[in-house]
Design a protein around this motif. Structure first.
Motif, PDB file in Angstrom:
ATOM      1  N   ALA B  81       0.764  -1.145   0.214  1.00  0.00           N
ATOM      2  CA  ALA B  81      -0.041   0.006   0.005  1.00  0.00           C
ATOM      3  C   ALA B  81       0.945   1.375  -0.200  1.00  0.00           C
ATOM      4  CB  ALA B  81      -0.976   0.034   1.123  1.00  0.00           C
ATOM      5  N   VAL B  82       0.439   2.097  -0.738  1.00  0.00           N
ATOM      6  CA  VAL B  82       1.163   3.559  -0.889  1.00  0.00           C
ATOM      7  C   VAL B  82       0.605   4.421   0.333  1.00  0.00           C
ATOM      8  CG1 VAL B  82       1.336   5.476  -2.078  1.00  0.00           C
ATOM      9  CG2 VAL B  82       1.168   3.314  -3.394  1.00  0.00           C
ATOM     10  N   ALA B  83      -0.760   4.145   0.738  1.00  0.00           N
ATOM     11  CA  ALA B  83      -1.313   5.040   1.875  1.00  0.00           C
ATOM     12  C   ALA B  83      -2.628   4.456   2.164  1.00  0.00           C
ATOM     13  CB  ALA B  83      -1.726   6.362   0.946  1.00  0.00           C
ATOM     14  N   ASN B  84      -2.920   4.475   3.506  1.00  0.00           N
ATOM     15  CA  ASN B  84      -4.163   3.964   4.179  1.00  0.00           C
ATOM     16  C   ASN B  84      -5.113   5.375   3.961  1.00  0.00           C
ATOM     17  OD1 ASN B  84      -5.736   1.979   5.617  1.00  0.00           O
ATOM     18  ND2 ASN B  84      -4.914   2.722   7.698  1.00  0.00           N
ATOM     19  N   LEU B  85      -6.283   5.000   3.598  1.00  0.00           N
ATOM     20  CA  LEU B  85      -7.049   6.167   2.925  1.00  0.00           C
ATOM     21  C   LEU B  85      -8.192   6.633   3.788  1.00  0.00           C
ATOM     22  CD1 LEU B  85      -6.988   5.783  -1.023  1.00  0.00           C
ATOM     23  CD2 LEU B  85      -5.416   7.393   0.591  1.00  0.00           C
ATOM     24  N   GLY B  86      -8.665   5.531   4.273  1.00  0.00           N
ATOM     25  CA  GLY B  86      -9.864   5.644   5.156  1.00  0.00           C
ATOM     26  C   GLY B  86     -10.442   4.703   5.893  1.00  0.00           C
ATOM     27  N   TYR B  87     -11.588   4.740   6.783  1.00  0.00           N
ATOM     28  CA  TYR B  87     -12.233   3.844   7.473  1.00  0.00           C
ATOM     29  C   TYR B  87     -13.584   4.418   7.110  1.00  0.00           C
ATOM     30  CZ  TYR B  87      -7.703   3.175   9.972  1.00  0.00           C
ATOM     31  OH  TYR B  87      -6.398   2.909  10.159  1.00  0.00           O
ATOM     32  N   ALA B  88     -14.467   3.387   7.299  1.00  0.00           N
ATOM     33  CA  ALA B  88     -15.789   3.520   7.296  1.00  0.00           C
ATOM     34  C   ALA B  88     -16.811   2.516   7.652  1.00  0.00           C
ATOM     35  CB  ALA B  88     -16.353   3.921   6.108  1.00  0.00           C
ATOM     36  N   ASP B  89     -18.066   2.615   8.439  1.00  0.00           N
ATOM     37  CA  ASP B  89     -18.942   1.649   8.606  1.00  0.00           C
ATOM     38  C   ASP B  89     -18.416   0.602   9.474  1.00  0.00           C
ATOM     39  OD1 ASP B  89     -21.699   0.840   8.715  1.00  0.00           O
ATOM     40  OD2 ASP B  89     -21.300  -0.192   6.858  1.00  0.00           O
ATOM     41  N   ALA B 266     -18.185   1.768  20.283  1.00  0.00           N
ATOM     42  CA  ALA B 266     -19.347   0.902  19.544  1.00  0.00           C
ATOM     43  C   ALA B 266     -19.106   1.070  18.057  1.00  0.00           C
ATOM     44  CB  ALA B 266     -20.780   1.404  19.914  1.00  0.00           C
ATOM     45  N   ALA B 267     -18.546   2.080  17.685  1.00  0.00           N
ATOM     46  CA  ALA B 267     -18.616   2.090  16.239  1.00  0.00           C
ATOM     47  C   ALA B 267     -17.268   3.173  15.491  1.00  0.00           C
ATOM     48  CB  ALA B 267     -19.831   2.613  15.525  1.00  0.00           C
ATOM     49  N   LEU B 268     -16.903   2.890  14.420  1.00  0.00           N
ATOM     50  CA  LEU B 268     -15.875   3.774  13.814  1.00  0.00           C
ATOM     51  C   LEU B 268     -16.583   4.592  12.539  1.00  0.00           C
ATOM     52  CD1 LEU B 268     -12.811   4.853  13.549  1.00  0.00           C
ATOM     53  CD2 LEU B 268     -12.486   2.526  12.261  1.00  0.00           C
ATOM     54  N   ASN B 269     -16.626   5.732  12.752  1.00  0.00           N
ATOM     55  CA  ASN B 269     -17.271   6.349  11.599  1.00  0.00           C
ATOM     56  C   ASN B 269     -16.464   6.765  10.443  1.00  0.00           C
ATOM     57  OD1 ASN B 269     -19.946   6.326  12.931  1.00  0.00           O
ATOM     58  ND2 ASN B 269     -19.000   7.829  14.238  1.00  0.00           N
ATOM     59  N   GLY B 270     -15.340   6.984  10.863  1.00  0.00           N
ATOM     60  CA  GLY B 270     -14.244   7.332   9.528  1.00  0.00           C
ATOM     61  C   GLY B 270     -12.909   7.899  10.249  1.00  0.00           C
ATOM     62  N   GLY B 271     -12.044   8.061   9.606  1.00  0.00           N
ATOM     63  CA  GLY B 271     -10.652   8.359  10.091  1.00  0.00           C
ATOM     64  C   GLY B 271      -9.611   8.587   9.246  1.00  0.00           C
ATOM     65  N   ALA B 272      -8.926   9.738   9.423  1.00  0.00           N
ATOM     66  CA  ALA B 272      -7.814  10.080   8.533  1.00  0.00           C
ATOM     67  C   ALA B 272      -6.476  10.104   9.423  1.00  0.00           C
ATOM     68  CB  ALA B 272      -8.178  11.587   8.036  1.00  0.00           C
ATOM     69  N   HIS B 273      -5.464   9.382   8.923  1.00  0.00           N
ATOM     70  CA  HIS B 273      -4.297   9.749   9.404  1.00  0.00           C
ATOM     71  C   HIS B 273      -3.529  10.892   8.597  1.00  0.00           C
ATOM     72  CE1 HIS B 273      -4.524   5.766  11.795  1.00  0.00           C
ATOM     73  NE2 HIS B 273      -5.144   5.378  10.748  1.00  0.00           N
ATOM     74  N   VAL B 274      -3.743  12.002   9.242  1.00  0.00           N
ATOM     75  CA  VAL B 274      -3.521  13.303   8.788  1.00  0.00           C
ATOM     76  C   VAL B 274      -1.966  13.278   8.289  1.00  0.00           C
ATOM     77  CG1 VAL B 274      -3.577  15.675   8.750  1.00  0.00           C
ATOM     78  CG2 VAL B 274      -5.475  14.246   9.726  1.00  0.00           C
ATOM     79  N   SER B 275      -1.052  12.959   9.205  1.00  0.00           N
ATOM     80  CA  SER B 275       0.140  13.212   8.933  1.00  0.00           C
ATOM     81  C   SER B 275       1.187  12.244   9.722  1.00  0.00           C
ATOM     82  CB  SER B 275       0.982  14.617   9.232  1.00  0.00           C
ATOM     83  OG  SER B 275       0.607  14.757  10.638  1.00  0.00           O
ATOM     84  N   VAL B 330      -1.258  18.103  13.228  1.00  0.00           N
ATOM     85  CA  VAL B 330      -2.480  17.208  13.522  1.00  0.00           C
ATOM     86  C   VAL B 330      -1.713  16.029  12.865  1.00  0.00           C
ATOM     87  CG1 VAL B 330      -4.605  16.691  12.686  1.00  0.00           C
ATOM     88  CG2 VAL B 330      -4.201  19.126  13.403  1.00  0.00           C
ATOM     89  N   LEU B 331      -2.052  14.753  13.779  1.00  0.00           N
ATOM     90  CA  LEU B 331      -1.759  13.433  13.182  1.00  0.00           C
ATOM     91  C   LEU B 331      -2.790  12.659  12.941  1.00  0.00           C
ATOM     92  CD1 LEU B 331       0.907  12.954  16.419  1.00  0.00           C
ATOM     93  CD2 LEU B 331       1.328  13.558  13.857  1.00  0.00           C
ATOM     94  N   LEU B 332      -3.953  12.806  13.523  1.00  0.00           N
ATOM     95  CA  LEU B 332      -5.133  11.901  13.250  1.00  0.00           C
ATOM     96  C   LEU B 332      -6.311  12.558  13.589  1.00  0.00           C
ATOM     97  CD1 LEU B 332      -6.313   8.918  13.613  1.00  0.00           C
ATOM     98  CD2 LEU B 332      -6.271   9.436  16.177  1.00  0.00           C
ATOM     99  N   ASP B 333      -7.452  12.249  12.794  1.00  0.00           N
ATOM    100  CA  ASP B 333      -8.714  12.904  12.842  1.00  0.00           C
ATOM    101  C   ASP B 333      -9.557  11.660  12.677  1.00  0.00           C
ATOM    102  OD1 ASP B 333     -11.138  14.490  12.954  1.00  0.00           O
ATOM    103  OD2 ASP B 333     -10.735  15.078  10.904  1.00  0.00           O
ATOM    104  N   LEU B 334     -10.153  11.079  14.016  1.00  0.00           N
ATOM    105  CA  LEU B 334     -10.981  10.145  14.110  1.00  0.00           C
ATOM    106  C   LEU B 334     -12.302  10.467  14.540  1.00  0.00           C
ATOM    107  CD1 LEU B 334      -9.911   6.870  13.661  1.00  0.00           C
ATOM    108  CD2 LEU B 334     -10.628   6.787  16.379  1.00  0.00           C
ATOM    109  N   ASP B 335     -13.261   9.725  13.853  1.00  0.00           N
ATOM    110  CA  ASP B 335     -14.705   9.883  14.003  1.00  0.00           C
ATOM    111  C   ASP B 335     -15.205   8.547  14.627  1.00  0.00           C
ATOM    112  OD1 ASP B 335     -17.441  10.258  13.948  1.00  0.00           O
ATOM    113  OD2 ASP B 335     -17.488  11.323  12.042  1.00  0.00           O
ATOM    114  N   TYR B 336     -15.944   8.383  15.813  1.00  0.00           N
ATOM    115  CA  TYR B 336     -16.125   7.105  16.516  1.00  0.00           C
ATOM    116  C   TYR B 336     -17.492   7.430  17.377  1.00  0.00           C
ATOM    117  CZ  TYR B 336     -13.441   7.872  20.594  1.00  0.00           C
ATOM    118  OH  TYR B 336     -12.743   8.290  21.719  1.00  0.00           O
TER     119      TYR B 336
END
Lengths: 342, 342, 342
Positions: B81-89, B266-275, B330-336
């Protein structure tokens, strides 16, 4: 003096039996730490359910057993050692399960004073036992030990007769082990005993850079007390020498990539810690299939493997130069038998 | 070749199911290591007696489950992988208890070659199961993967339809969970579901400086094999990239200070490994309450949180600059979603 | 504000009882980590079979219990502490076994504002209890704590009356403990209670160089949240201060070499963290026998020991200079009672 100065060469007698101190219980905590300290992925030691499907109940990794037994011997055998010279005739005799408590005992089987008169070689056969007194591991190692008094008389030279390799018939297949229902997908690779050919070499590709905290935590976990591993003031260059067994475990873990089904170590034929390893070194590994054998269990085959650890800068699959000496960057040359599904 | 080179973009087919290797048993050793590697203090995962008073029997931390399942997927999904782009659902479907053994499976649900033709995006839905085959975790992630052969034909583009957020009605409250007798004093803070307001921001104050040995031990414990985390020779600058999940766990642990009662994820809505994050970085975290919801259990409420990890030098509660891009540090922006007593 | 700013001097009242948060279950994972983080070798804590032969069932190391209880108190007692001034009257009251869950409670027993008016000394008696509410540990410590508001009125000065040493008659011998069948060979040394003389000094010889990752993992494991141990940006010189308890455990583990049979810590009479310890320091330890006592169990004797940790560069067995002040390089001066076979 109440502290242990360690034994010197003139303190050993052929035939003497040394009971090593500090018995040790191994359980899930040690298993977890092993997975944190080494990139170990063999399914039999990673998953109790997988192990049960192979007829075993979540045994402790064979190298955890080795390091634990070895660690017990250090205060009596190698505290004043100049060098760890070799291993021979090592066999894992019975699985160790979480909750088992191990003790270790060594019999002095050989002595040879060096021509300098300053030190000598001590051969010991070390046996690890569980809390029921059952033998779980047995191996020979020899070390060069300093003399306390260079004027002490030399003992009669006794050099034990040791096999170059553990005979296939002597390999112990753990009771109950059966690979008949083995799940190659879960284990991670399709390659079975028949897929490996004598002389085949496998570059295990992956690389790990070692940190001081990691090798010290591992070596402490085995209660190995050799000063050189922990004390930055011990060497003039301020570096700590990494326990040779740390390199063995690291290389074995790296060998998953190409030998994922080599689940169990059955015997240690020999091994050389070719050059010292230090924190900051990046280590890679490769294997060569030296021999193949059947066992008494049809689903279980044996492979005799050479496992070489080397520094990342050296050419892939380095071993020896044209002069027959080990090539630069080679750290470990280990010769052992594994059990693998047929 | 017997070693795993990893899959390339052209090796994936929409609808294909990949069984990941190396099942893993999680137990008390992994729990203890989690407490050594992260400043985790949520009482439900720290104390069996507290957990039992909440109707559960000492479950494994939700992020240990996530990392373990994620780790299984690396050799098949993200080795190239070149990059881990995102998470959802992502949803945690059932607690994992000490002694449970996990397997992981991924279904390819989307593919889109990049315009450059050199790589493409792969979407997978990954499911973790226990030894009884019960689903414990389910999430989607997408990664950009290199092509082996830039000339390989592009697959038909399939972009999955993914929710921005897991609907509150879809959140699973673990069977038996009941916060009716919850002890806020033992848990460490008095703040309950009703005390948090949408839009509220909490600076978690505490800071942790990361060491190489720590992130490597953690990442190895999850059997994550991505080379960049372990091999100092992999990058030209000699640094090891810290596994994004290490930053997630660190930020989640830091969030105890202000969210001590957010016991369960309970849930992972999304997330970005920003840097990228490297050893030597000092990390701090802040949270924002994005939404609130009731659950089917009256004593259990849900908070939708943004969890941001940032470097210590950046202004408190950094997120985006005036240009709408993520702010420096900013390193991480996680939505859960978390579960918290009402 | 939802985060915990810690208490300041004016927030304490004599007689007040503080229930500390985050109960903690201790089990095999914590035991294994202790062996990885410290060169601990006392047989009673290394081996369940050995412990059973002494009448106990594999108890958790006394210092694990101490660190865990101490860690609970940090957010309420020492988050804004300027200095940890001392310990007194500490007793281990009952063994903690794997699976036990600990809570901690402190009673404020003394207050004295400093003449500067900027801070004051707080004395607390802290009690650790297991999940059945039984007391397992009880000790007094006092810390200097900042005032939030220098203008806040000084409380009435109350200085508790504390014993210099726990009286031998107050030492608790764990129920069931009996050294009658003690195996000195397995324990590692022949020296029993009668072999130690008051005034005897033992240089424990071994040395350990400390890494940042190690002391942070240990301190986190005890859920100690003091910022100075984890945050490299906290001090101007960019160093992290090592938790004093880490030095205690390290010195106690090193003291195996000469005190291998001092299996159990029964009381903490006092202690001073003489100078700060940092990663990179190489630590060694020595002990002095301060007193001897019999216990109610004939096979169990008690030794009162001074345990000193010092940096490797200082002369062996350093303590005080001619000026009566602690000598350079001394890190710790601890006064405690141990139980040892007669």
């Amino acid at each position: 003096m109440k502290t242990n100065p360690g034994r010197f060469f003139e303190d050993y007698t052929v035939g003497e039996v040394i009971e090593h101190a500090v018995p040790r219980t191994l359980a899930g905590g040690e298993k977890a730490l092993y997975h944190a300290l080494y990139p170990a992925r063999h399914a039999l030691h990673s998953c109790e359910a997988f192990a049960r499907d192979c007829g075993l109940s979540g045994p402790i990794d064979d190298l955890i057993v080795f390091h634990t037994v070895f660690g017990k011997t250090v205060p009596d055998i190698s505290l004043n050692a100049v060098a760890n010279l070799g291993y021979a005739d090592g066999r894992w005799l019975r699985p160790v399960y979480p909750g088992d408590s191990l003790t270790a005992q060594s019999r002095v089987i050989g002595l040879k004073q060096n021509s300098s008169g300053k030190n000598g070689v001590v051969w010991v056969r070390t046996t690890g036992r569980n809390q029921r007194g059952e033998e779980v591991l047995d191996y020979v190692r020899w070390v060069m030990v300093r003399k306390r008094d260079p004027e002490a008389p030399a003992p009669e030279t006794v050099v034990p007769d040791l096999p170059d390799v553990v005979a296939p018939a002597a390999l112990v297949v753990p009771e109950g082990l059966d690979f008949a229902a083995y799940d190659f997908t879960l284990a991670g690779e399709p390659h079975r005993w028949g897929d490996y050919g004598i002389g085949e070499r496998i570059d295990h590709v992956d690389r790990v850079t070692i940190e001081e905290a990691e090798h010290m935590m591992a070596t402490r976990l085995w209660q190995n007390t050799a000063k050189v591993h922990f004390d930055a003031t011990n060497r003039e260059d301020g570096r700590r020498l990494i326990y040779g067994g740390h390199v063995i475990s690291l290389a074995r873990a790296l060998s998953f990539n190409g030998l994922a089904n080599a689940q169990i170590i059955a015997a240690l034929n020999g091994g050389a810690h070719v050059s010292p390893c230090f924190a900051g070194d990046t280590v890679t590994a490769w294997s060569e299939v030296l021999d193949k054998a059947e066992t008494a269990v049809p689903s279980v085959g044996a492979l005799r493997l050479r496992l070489v650890a080397q520094k990342a800068g050296a050419p892939a699959c380095s071993l020896r130069g044209e002069d027959g000496k080990y090539a630069d960057g080679v750290l470990l040359d280990l010769d052992y038998w594994v059990l693998i599904p047929t």
